[in-house]
Design a protein around this motif. Sequence first.
Motif, PDB file in Angstrom:
ATOM      1  N   ALA A   1      72.865  89.666 -73.534  1.00 39.75           N
ATOM      2  CA  ALA A   1      72.605  91.484 -73.437  1.00 39.75           C
ATOM      3  C   ALA A   1      73.319  91.351 -74.626  1.00 39.75           C
ATOM      4  O   ALA A   1      73.417  92.651 -75.805  1.00 39.75           O
ATOM      5  CB  ALA A   1      73.348  92.024 -72.700  1.00 39.75           C
ATOM      6  N   ILE A   2      74.673  91.115 -74.958  1.00 43.94           N
ATOM      7  CA  ILE A   2      75.699  91.198 -76.295  1.00 43.94           C
ATOM      8  C   ILE A   2      74.762  90.639 -77.655  1.00 43.94           C
ATOM      9  O   ILE A   2      74.678  91.854 -78.865  1.00 43.94           O
ATOM     10  CB  ILE A   2      76.871  90.655 -76.409  1.00 43.94           C
ATOM     11  N   GLU A   3      73.946  89.640 -77.599  1.00 42.09           N
ATOM     12  CA  GLU A   3      72.847  89.743 -78.657  1.00 42.09           C
ATOM     13  C   GLU A   3      71.924  90.860 -78.717  1.00 42.09           C
ATOM     14  O   GLU A   3      71.724  90.830 -80.243  1.00 42.09           O
ATOM     15  CB  GLU A   3      72.829  87.777 -78.905  1.00 42.09           C
ATOM     16  N   LEU A   4      71.604  91.455 -77.458  1.00 46.37           N
ATOM     17  CA  LEU A   4      69.912  92.073 -78.018  1.00 46.37           C
ATOM     18  C   LEU A   4      71.359  93.671 -78.692  1.00 46.37           C
ATOM     19  O   LEU A   4      70.727  94.183 -79.872  1.00 46.37           O
ATOM     20  CB  LEU A   4      69.711  92.430 -76.958  1.00 46.37           C
ATOM     21  N   LEU A   5      71.781  93.784 -78.524  1.00 54.49           N
ATOM     22  CA  LEU A   5      72.758  94.872 -78.814  1.00 54.49           C
ATOM     23  C   LEU A   5      73.489  94.608 -80.051  1.00 54.49           C
ATOM     24  O   LEU A   5      72.924  95.551 -80.848  1.00 54.49           O
ATOM     25  CB  LEU A   5      73.777  95.218 -77.575  1.00 54.49           C
ATOM     26  N   LYS A   6      73.344  93.715 -80.205  1.00 51.93           N
ATOM     27  CA  LYS A   6      73.745  93.010 -82.137  1.00 51.93           C
ATOM     28  C   LYS A   6      72.430  93.370 -82.657  1.00 51.93           C
ATOM     29  O   LYS A   6      72.708  93.968 -83.896  1.00 51.93           O
ATOM     30  CB  LYS A   6      74.790  91.918 -81.787  1.00 51.93           C
ATOM     31  N   ALA A   7      70.818  92.562 -81.907  1.00 46.67           N
ATOM     32  CA  ALA A   7      69.815  93.169 -82.730  1.00 46.67           C
ATOM     33  C   ALA A   7      70.324  94.750 -83.394  1.00 46.67           C
ATOM     34  O   ALA A   7      69.115  95.003 -84.139  1.00 46.67           O
ATOM     35  CB  ALA A   7      68.792  91.908 -82.200  1.00 46.67           C
ATOM     36  N   ARG A   8      70.142  95.460 -82.382  1.00 42.24           N
ATOM     37  CA  ARG A   8      69.422  96.366 -82.385  1.00 42.24           C
ATOM     38  C   ARG A   8      69.981  97.715 -82.448  1.00 42.24           C
ATOM     39  O   ARG A   8      70.117  98.594 -83.004  1.00 42.24           O
ATOM     40  CB  ARG A   8      68.554  96.917 -80.197  1.00 42.24           C
TER      41      ARG A   8
ATOM     42  N   ARG B   1      73.153 105.990 -77.897  1.00 43.25           N
ATOM     43  CA  ARG B   1      71.940 104.714 -78.995  1.00 43.25           C
ATOM     44  C   ARG B   1      72.126 103.209 -78.207  1.00 43.25           C
ATOM     45  O   ARG B   1      71.205 102.564 -78.224  1.00 43.25           O
ATOM     46  CB  ARG B   1      72.676 104.335 -80.018  1.00 43.25           C
ATOM     47  N   THR B   2      73.740 102.639 -77.623  1.00 45.11           N
ATOM     48  CA  THR B   2      72.922 101.839 -77.107  1.00 45.11           C
ATOM     49  C   THR B   2      71.932 101.479 -75.123  1.00 45.11           C
ATOM     50  O   THR B   2      71.657 100.742 -74.752  1.00 45.11           O
ATOM     51  CB  THR B   2      74.065 100.852 -76.512  1.00 45.11           C
ATOM     52  N   ARG B   3      72.449 103.241 -74.962  1.00 46.24           N
ATOM     53  CA  ARG B   3      71.300 103.240 -73.224  1.00 46.24           C
ATOM     54  C   ARG B   3      69.482 103.113 -73.706  1.00 46.24           C
ATOM     55  O   ARG B   3      68.798 101.983 -73.223  1.00 46.24           O
ATOM     56  CB  ARG B   3      71.907 104.146 -72.890  1.00 46.24           C
ATOM     57  N   HIS B   4      69.596 103.367 -75.301  1.00 46.41           N
ATOM     58  CA  HIS B   4      67.947 103.946 -75.598  1.00 46.41           C
ATOM     59  C   HIS B   4      67.229 102.042 -75.567  1.00 46.41           C
ATOM     60  O   HIS B   4      66.606 101.828 -75.406  1.00 46.41           O
ATOM     61  CB  HIS B   4      68.194 104.386 -76.887  1.00 46.41           C
ATOM     62  N   ALA B   5      68.765 101.490 -76.431  1.00 45.91           N
ATOM     63  CA  ALA B   5      68.422  99.590 -77.293  1.00 45.91           C
ATOM     64  C   ALA B   5      68.217  98.987 -75.914  1.00 45.91           C
ATOM     65  O   ALA B   5      67.141  98.427 -75.213  1.00 45.91           O
ATOM     66  CB  ALA B   5      69.737  99.020 -77.538  1.00 45.91           C
ATOM     67  N   LEU B   6      68.750  99.220 -74.768  1.00 47.93           N
ATOM     68  CA  LEU B   6      68.593  98.332 -73.151  1.00 47.93           C
ATOM     69  C   LEU B   6      67.786  98.923 -72.921  1.00 47.93           C
ATOM     70  O   LEU B   6      66.649  98.028 -72.227  1.00 47.93           O
ATOM     71  CB  LEU B   6      70.094  98.371 -72.235  1.00 47.93           C
ATOM     72  N   LEU B   7      67.352  99.798 -72.607  1.00 48.52           N
ATOM     73  CA  LEU B   7      66.140 100.634 -71.814  1.00 48.52           C
ATOM     74  C   LEU B   7      64.545 100.749 -72.373  1.00 48.52           C
ATOM     75  O   LEU B   7      63.523 100.073 -71.493  1.00 48.52           O
ATOM     76  CB  LEU B   7      65.864 101.896 -71.579  1.00 48.52           C
TER      77      LEU B   7
ATOM     78  N   ASN C   1      68.284 101.727 -65.787  1.00 50.06           N
ATOM     79  CA  ASN C   1      70.002 102.662 -65.960  1.00 50.06           C
ATOM     80  C   ASN C   1      70.430 102.944 -64.477  1.00 50.06           C
ATOM     81  O   ASN C   1      69.980 104.062 -63.781  1.00 50.06           O
ATOM     82  CB  ASN C   1      69.223 104.345 -66.776  1.00 50.06           C
ATOM     83  N   ASP C   2      71.776 102.181 -63.898  1.00 45.35           N
ATOM     84  CA  ASP C   2      72.070 103.207 -62.990  1.00 45.35           C
ATOM     85  C   ASP C   2      72.709 104.143 -62.577  1.00 45.35           C
ATOM     86  O   ASP C   2      72.778 105.626 -61.796  1.00 45.35           O
ATOM     87  CB  ASP C   2      73.038 101.490 -62.537  1.00 45.35           C
TER      88      ASP C   2
ATOM     89  N   VAL D   1      78.412 103.047 -69.475  1.00 47.26           N
ATOM     90  CA  VAL D   1      76.914 103.351 -68.851  1.00 47.26           C
ATOM     91  C   VAL D   1      76.752 101.694 -68.118  1.00 47.26           C
ATOM     92  O   VAL D   1      76.909 100.961 -68.690  1.00 47.26           O
ATOM     93  CB  VAL D   1      75.627 103.415 -70.330  1.00 47.26           C
ATOM     94  N   SER D   2      75.951 102.372 -67.051  1.00 50.85           N
ATOM     95  CA  SER D   2      76.011 101.464 -65.988  1.00 50.85           C
ATOM     96  C   SER D   2      73.877 100.937 -66.111  1.00 50.85           C
ATOM     97  O   SER D   2      73.627 102.199 -66.125  1.00 50.85           O
ATOM     98  CB  SER D   2      76.565 101.116 -64.927  1.00 50.85           C
ATOM     99  N   LEU D   3      73.826 100.108 -66.095  1.00 51.65           N
ATOM    100  CA  LEU D   3      72.619  99.532 -66.399  1.00 51.65           C
ATOM    101  C   LEU D   3      72.213  98.050 -65.597  1.00 51.65           C
ATOM    102  O   LEU D   3      73.078  97.774 -65.514  1.00 51.65           O
ATOM    103  CB  LEU D   3      72.323  99.114 -67.958  1.00 51.65           C
ATOM    104  N   ASP D   4      71.076  97.950 -65.245  1.00 49.70           N
ATOM    105  CA  ASP D   4      70.631  96.658 -64.812  1.00 49.70           C
ATOM    106  C   ASP D   4      69.536  96.151 -66.003  1.00 49.70           C
ATOM    107  O   ASP D   4      68.555  96.411 -65.486  1.00 49.70           O
ATOM    108  CB  ASP D   4      70.005  96.970 -63.603  1.00 49.70           C
ATOM    109  N   LEU D   5      69.520  94.890 -65.790  1.00 49.12           N
ATOM    110  CA  LEU D   5      68.713  94.025 -67.250  1.00 49.12           C
ATOM    111  C   LEU D   5      68.092  92.807 -65.946  1.00 49.12           C
ATOM    112  O   LEU D   5      69.200  92.368 -65.332  1.00 49.12           O
ATOM    113  CB  LEU D   5      69.193  93.136 -67.913  1.00 49.12           C
ATOM    114  N   TYR D   6      66.834  92.834 -66.369  1.00 43.45           N
ATOM    115  CA  TYR D   6      66.285  91.469 -65.799  1.00 43.45           C
ATOM    116  C   TYR D   6      65.390  90.934 -66.441  1.00 43.45           C
ATOM    117  O   TYR D   6      65.126  90.921 -66.585  1.00 43.45           O
ATOM    118  CB  TYR D   6      64.955  92.614 -64.932  1.00 43.45           C
TER     119      TYR D   6
END
Length: 127
Positions: A9-16, A74-80, A98-99, A117-122
Motif C-alpha cells: 500500500a505504501i509503495e502504491l501511494l508513493k507511485a501515485r 488524492r490518496t483516496r482516489h489513488a487507492l480506489l 472505501n469503508d 480515510v479507511s479502505l479495504d484493499l483486496y
Amino acid sequence: MIYDPLKVAIELLKARVPDVPVSGDLVGHQTGSPRVAVSLLNISAVIRNRLDRIRLDVHAYGPAKNAALALAMRTRHALLNQSINWSYAGVAIADASNDFGPQDISDRTSREHRFVVSLDLYMYLRS
C-alpha cells in the motif's frame, strides 16, 4: 500467503502521490508539512490462500484543513481508482472499497490538521 500488505500500500501511494512523503509512521515528519501515514488495521482471508482483504487507515496531514482534505482525497482516489491490477513484489490488488472517510480527525498529539480515510484493499499473490 506471506507478504507485507502495508509495504504494498505504501509503495502504491508513493507511485501515485509522488510529491508527498508516504510511510507507515511519522518518523522524520515536520509539524505543518504534508505527510501520508498508512496504518494496517486488519487482514482477513476472503478466499483461503488466494485473496486477502486488507483494512487500512490512511492519515493525511497538511498545513491547513483544506490542504489535509485535498491530500486525503488524492490518496483516496489513488487507492480506489488507480490501484486495480497494480502490483508490487509479486502482490497484486484485485479491488478496493472505501469503508469510511475522509473524516476530520485532528491529531491530538501534534494538534495538526489530519483527515483519515479507511479502505479495504483486496490483494493476492501473482503466480
